[in-house]
Design an enzyme around this catalytic site. Structure first.
Site, PDB file in Angstrom:
ATOM      1  N   TYR A 129      33.281  43.200  30.821  1.00  0.00           N
ATOM      2  CA  TYR A 129      33.625  41.835  31.262  1.00  0.00           C
ATOM      3  C   TYR A 129      32.774  40.797  30.497  1.00  0.00           C
ATOM      4  O   TYR A 129      33.287  39.779  30.032  1.00  0.00           O
ATOM      5  CB  TYR A 129      33.369  41.760  32.765  1.00  0.00           C
ATOM      6  CG  TYR A 129      33.798  40.495  33.456  1.00  0.00           C
ATOM      7  CD1 TYR A 129      35.129  40.291  33.817  1.00  0.00           C
ATOM      8  CD2 TYR A 129      32.864  39.517  33.790  1.00  0.00           C
ATOM      9  CE1 TYR A 129      35.511  39.137  34.479  1.00  0.00           C
ATOM     10  CE2 TYR A 129      33.241  38.362  34.455  1.00  0.00           C
ATOM     11  CZ  TYR A 129      34.566  38.172  34.802  1.00  0.00           C
ATOM     12  OH  TYR A 129      34.946  37.024  35.464  1.00  0.00           O
ATOM     13  N   LYS A 135      34.035  37.833  28.080  1.00  0.00           N
ATOM     14  CA  LYS A 135      33.785  36.435  28.434  1.00  0.00           C
ATOM     15  C   LYS A 135      32.915  35.724  27.396  1.00  0.00           C
ATOM     16  O   LYS A 135      33.116  34.531  27.129  1.00  0.00           O
ATOM     17  CB  LYS A 135      33.149  36.356  29.827  1.00  0.00           C
ATOM     18  CG  LYS A 135      34.093  36.801  30.958  1.00  0.00           C
ATOM     19  CD  LYS A 135      35.353  35.966  31.021  1.00  0.00           C
ATOM     20  CE  LYS A 135      36.205  36.258  32.250  1.00  0.00           C
ATOM     21  NZ  LYS A 135      37.438  35.458  32.291  1.00  0.00           N
TER      22      LYS A 135
HETATM   23  N1  LIG Z   1      35.949  34.404  41.119  1.00  0.00           N
HETATM   24  C1  LIG Z   1      34.861  34.265  40.404  1.00  0.00           C
HETATM   25  O1  LIG Z   1      33.735  34.257  40.949  1.00  0.00           O
HETATM   26  C2  LIG Z   1      34.926  34.096  38.908  1.00  0.00           C
HETATM   27  C3  LIG Z   1      33.741  33.809  38.238  1.00  0.00           C
HETATM   28  C4  LIG Z   1      33.768  33.637  36.877  1.00  0.00           C
HETATM   29  C5  LIG Z   1      34.944  33.735  36.181  1.00  0.00           C
HETATM   30  N2  LIG Z   1      36.095  34.022  36.856  1.00  0.00           N
HETATM   31  C6  LIG Z   1      37.303  34.140  36.056  1.00  0.00           C
HETATM   32  O2  LIG Z   1      38.271  33.246  36.548  1.00  0.00           O
HETATM   33  C7  LIG Z   1      39.576  33.771  36.316  1.00  0.00           C
HETATM   34  C8  LIG Z   1      40.345  33.793  37.630  1.00  0.00           C
HETATM   35  O3  LIG Z   1      39.614  34.581  38.548  1.00  0.00           O
HETATM   36  P1  LIG Z   1      39.935  34.629  40.097  1.00  0.00           P
HETATM   37  O4  LIG Z   1      38.648  34.804  40.776  1.00  0.00           O
HETATM   38  O5  LIG Z   1      40.832  33.504  40.454  1.00  0.00           O
HETATM   39  O6  LIG Z   1      40.709  36.031  40.142  1.00  0.00           O
HETATM   40  P2  LIG Z   1      41.775  36.619  41.169  1.00  0.00           P
HETATM   41  O7  LIG Z   1      41.741  35.906  42.459  1.00  0.00           O
HETATM   42  O8  LIG Z   1      41.548  38.088  41.125  1.00  0.00           O
HETATM   43  O9  LIG Z   1      43.167  36.259  40.459  1.00  0.00           O
HETATM   44  C9  LIG Z   1      43.443  36.797  39.198  1.00  0.00           C
HETATM   45  C10 LIG Z   1      44.730  36.213  38.689  1.00  0.00           C
HETATM   46  O10 LIG Z   1      44.931  36.722  37.354  1.00  0.00           O
HETATM   47  C11 LIG Z   1      46.206  37.337  37.313  1.00  0.00           C
HETATM   48  N3  LIG Z   1      46.186  38.437  36.353  1.00  0.00           N
HETATM   49  C12 LIG Z   1      45.368  39.505  36.324  1.00  0.00           C
HETATM   50  N4  LIG Z   1      45.672  40.280  35.279  1.00  0.00           N
HETATM   51  C13 LIG Z   1      46.711  39.685  34.646  1.00  0.00           C
HETATM   52  C14 LIG Z   1      47.474  40.004  33.498  1.00  0.00           C
HETATM   53  N5  LIG Z   1      47.240  41.108  32.780  1.00  0.00           N
HETATM   54  N6  LIG Z   1      48.481  39.170  33.137  1.00  0.00           N
HETATM   55  C15 LIG Z   1      48.736  38.051  33.862  1.00  0.00           C
HETATM   56  N7  LIG Z   1      48.040  37.688  34.943  1.00  0.00           N
HETATM   57  C16 LIG Z   1      47.046  38.509  35.330  1.00  0.00           C
HETATM   58  C17 LIG Z   1      46.516  37.790  38.718  1.00  0.00           C
HETATM   59  O11 LIG Z   1      47.909  37.923  38.827  1.00  0.00           O
HETATM   60  P3  LIG Z   1      48.617  38.903  39.919  1.00  0.00           P
HETATM   61  O12 LIG Z   1      48.092  38.447  41.246  1.00  0.00           O
HETATM   62  O13 LIG Z   1      50.056  38.659  39.746  1.00  0.00           O
HETATM   63  O14 LIG Z   1      48.151  40.291  39.583  1.00  0.00           O
HETATM   64  C18 LIG Z   1      45.929  36.614  39.499  1.00  0.00           C
HETATM   65  O15 LIG Z   1      46.828  35.519  39.519  1.00  0.00           O
HETATM   66  C19 LIG Z   1      39.363  35.158  35.693  1.00  0.00           C
HETATM   67  O16 LIG Z   1      39.456  35.071  34.290  1.00  0.00           O
HETATM   68  C20 LIG Z   1      37.952  35.502  36.105  1.00  0.00           C
HETATM   69  O17 LIG Z   1      37.354  36.406  35.208  1.00  0.00           O
HETATM   70  C21 LIG Z   1      36.107  34.210  38.204  1.00  0.00           C
END
Ligand SMILES: NC(=O)c1ccc[n+]([C@@H]2O[C@H](COP(=O)([O-])OP(=O)(O)OC[C@H]3O[C@@H](n4cnc5c(N)ncnc54)[C@H](OP(=O)(O)O)[C@@H]3O)[C@@H](O)[C@H]2O)c1
Length: 245
Positions: A157, A161
């Protein structure tokens, strides 16, 4: 809400979490928004319905960003639905597959790189065609605090990133003179499905002593996609309650 007459936005992974909040925020800013999802069609449909109920325009587009065909499918799908080019691209779709590096399998490594980094590369390459023609574009890549500072168990990851940050800066210096900006947002601990299993005592390491909300990340993306951010190029905006400070 003043609709942008000549452009639409594409947010990957927008069926829930940060992507869903970002799609809604960009719609409030006047962008017609393509809401990409991989498996959660109902989640994406609910985001579209909420945007439409508020007077905005949106379409749900299913595609796995890790597949080589996704970039063309998504850009063509959004542009043919709205009849205008995608001039704002938010590479948000992301997954984690954590393991200590001594136990990290090739498949876990590759799946995370393919989704979090290669997908963003292909979408950026495809979206730039229209952006270069329009001499305008906004690319926002959702990186992570883990791309800036280490977190055990996340070598795959973190590599994806950090790679996203390096790619963002490279894109910026290649296309800034054409009116296109590329920036990264580095969220810390945000309250979504991705962090649902994280031990809450880890919050004591966050200077703000709380998790962030998807809306707090979305507000920063909205700014970076706006005309007001025209001179912000290659920045990494931490949205992390001070975690990376
Ligand atoms: N939450 C945190 O603390 C955090 C911190 C730093 C960075 N981020 C980053 O922020 C972004 C969003 O995270 P989140 O926390 O909102 O995650 P999340 O709630 O797990 O949602 C992930 C989203 O990405 C979609 N997705 C996953 N794999 C995919 C693929 N191969 N093709 C198309 N869509 C895909 C999922 O779609 P489906 O539901 O249809 O599977 C879902 O809409 C990510 O890049 C994550 O690494 C998150």
């Amino acid at each position: 809400m003043a609709e942008r007459p000549d452009a639409c936005a594409l947010v990957t992974g927008a069926s829930r979490g940060i992507g869903a909040a970002t799609a809604k925020s960009l719609a409030r800013d006047g962008w017609p928004v393509a809401v990409n999802y991989r498996s959660d069609a109902d989640g994406a449909a609910a985001v579209v319905a909420e945007i439409e109920a508020s007077g905005g325009r949106a379409v749900a587009l299913g595609a796995d960003v890790a597949s080589p065909e996704a970039a063309d499918e998504l850009l063509t799908g959004a542009e043919s639905h709205f009849g205008v080019p995608v001039l704002a691209l938010v590479n948000n779709a992301g997954i984690a597959a954590d393991n200590l590096i001594s136990m990290l399998g090739d498949e876990e490594w590759q799946r995370v790189i393919d989704t979090n980094l290669t997908g963003a590369f292909r979408l950026t390459r495809r979206a730039l065609k229209s952006m270069l023609r329009a001499r305008f574009g906004r690319i926002v890549n959702i990186s992570s605090v883990v791309g800036l500072r280490a977190n055990p168990g996340q070598a795959n990851y973190a590599a994806a990133k950090a790679g996203l940050i390096a790619m963002t800066k490279t894109v910026t210096v290649e296309v800034a003179r054409r009116g296109i900006t590329a920036n990264a947002v580095a969220p810390g601990w945000i309250d979504t499905d991705m962090t649902a299993d994280v031990e809450s005592e880890l919050l004591s390491h966050v200077p703000a002593r709380r998790a962030g909300t998807p809306e707090e990340v979305a507000a920063c993306v909205s700014f970076l996609a706006s005309d007001a951010a025209a001179y912000v190029n290659g920045a990494v905006l931490a949205v992390d309650g001070g975690l990376a400070a």
